[in-house]
Design a protein around this motif. Sequence first.
Motif, PDB file in Angstrom:
ATOM      1  N   ASP A 275      -6.350 -12.882 -44.877  1.00 23.51           N
ATOM      2  CA  ASP A 275      -7.763 -13.172 -44.572  1.00 23.51           C
ATOM      3  C   ASP A 275      -8.251 -14.480 -45.177  1.00 23.51           C
ATOM      4  N   TYR A 276      -7.609 -14.933 -46.244  1.00 23.85           N
ATOM      5  CA  TYR A 276      -8.038 -16.186 -46.875  1.00 23.85           C
ATOM      6  C   TYR A 276      -7.049 -17.317 -46.603  1.00 23.85           C
ATOM      7  N   GLU A 277      -5.834 -17.181 -47.118  1.00 27.72           N
ATOM      8  CA  GLU A 277      -4.885 -18.292 -47.043  1.00 27.72           C
ATOM      9  C   GLU A 277      -4.435 -18.568 -45.605  1.00 27.72           C
ATOM     10  N   ALA A 278      -3.961 -17.540 -44.904  1.00 19.97           N
ATOM     11  CA  ALA A 278      -3.488 -17.738 -43.533  1.00 19.97           C
ATOM     12  C   ALA A 278      -4.643 -18.140 -42.612  1.00 19.97           C
ATOM     13  N   GLN A 279      -5.818 -17.588 -42.870  1.00 21.87           N
ATOM     14  CA  GLN A 279      -6.978 -17.947 -42.052  1.00 21.87           C
ATOM     15  C   GLN A 279      -7.328 -19.430 -42.228  1.00 21.87           C
ATOM     16  N   ASN A 280      -7.244 -19.925 -43.463  1.00 24.04           N
ATOM     17  CA  ASN A 280      -7.491 -21.353 -43.710  1.00 24.04           C
ATOM     18  C   ASN A 280      -6.451 -22.211 -43.009  1.00 24.04           C
ATOM     19  N   THR A 281      -5.181 -21.785 -43.059  1.00 28.36           N
ATOM     20  CA  THR A 281      -4.120 -22.513 -42.364  1.00 28.36           C
ATOM     21  C   THR A 281      -4.383 -22.564 -40.874  1.00 28.36           C
TER      22      THR A 281
END
Length: 318
Positions: A275-281
């Motif tokens: 929800d945070y890292e992959a979403q930012n990517t």
Amino acid sequence: MNVLFMAYGTPYQRSETLPYYTDIRRGRPPTQELLEELEERYRRIGRSPLNEITYAQAVRLEAALNATLPLFPEPLAASPGPRVQGPARVYLGTKHWHPFIAEAVKAMAQDGVKQAVGIVAAPHFSGRSIAEYQEKVTQALAELGDPFEIRFVEEYYDHPGYIRAVATRVVEQLWRLVEPQKALFLFTAHSIPERAAQDGRYPGQIRATAALVAQTLGLLHWDTAWQSAGRTPEPWIGPDINQKLEEAQAAGYREVVVTAVGFPSDHLEVYYDLDYEAQNTAQKLGIRLLRTRSLNADADYIEVLRDIVARKWREFEP
């Protein structure tokens, strides 16, 4: 019926993060840098709900088992119907925090348990997950003089109810896609060291789960990816979800649905890694990333656990 239900565990408050992380590292305290990194992840997601979800799973599993078991050795001629309180008892033990697995085993021994089923809230077997839980149970039993016999559920990655539950949640995201036929569906699980995956059992099971869900829904484009690799010098299996998103963008995908099949419950590594890292990517790559909701303590998942536990318990019957 007696059940030892096991999960990973997580700290309840910030002061517990250091001993928790130390336990994960087999008694070796983390460096200040690693500790601050973990605390920062907790700050970004807010707080992991894993303990509450695990407790709910255990309570609801016990209720489901008792709703299908008679309260007497022989069924009554006129059954009063299913009731929640009854002969099935579910004990909760976690791998890295209280209540520890050893604490649960001790409580079971004190209650006079003679036979039990052990199950971990993880569908896929690996030497770095299910096997370690089993070792902790075996060690705790040995220290108490082996007061009861336990039989373990090792895996349920292809259970029809589990596949159906995952597929149901993927369908929810299908409705939100602009072009479902052109979307990529990624199924993720916790990475493990390459040396621990050499037999192919764990990655094979993850792949099998993904294939069964894809077959159920007729998904045209799907693949597996990994997340949550440990901070150690040795290589861990990949590709990581963020690398996979880069490959997806290069292949022309504009919509991706990710399903954390290796994690039945919401917790730090689902919230932060996806929800945070992959979403930012994904945002940087111009990809619309959707995540399916987790199984948590929902009724369809509890029914899967109930069925698996009941089947294993029958092995004790003459």
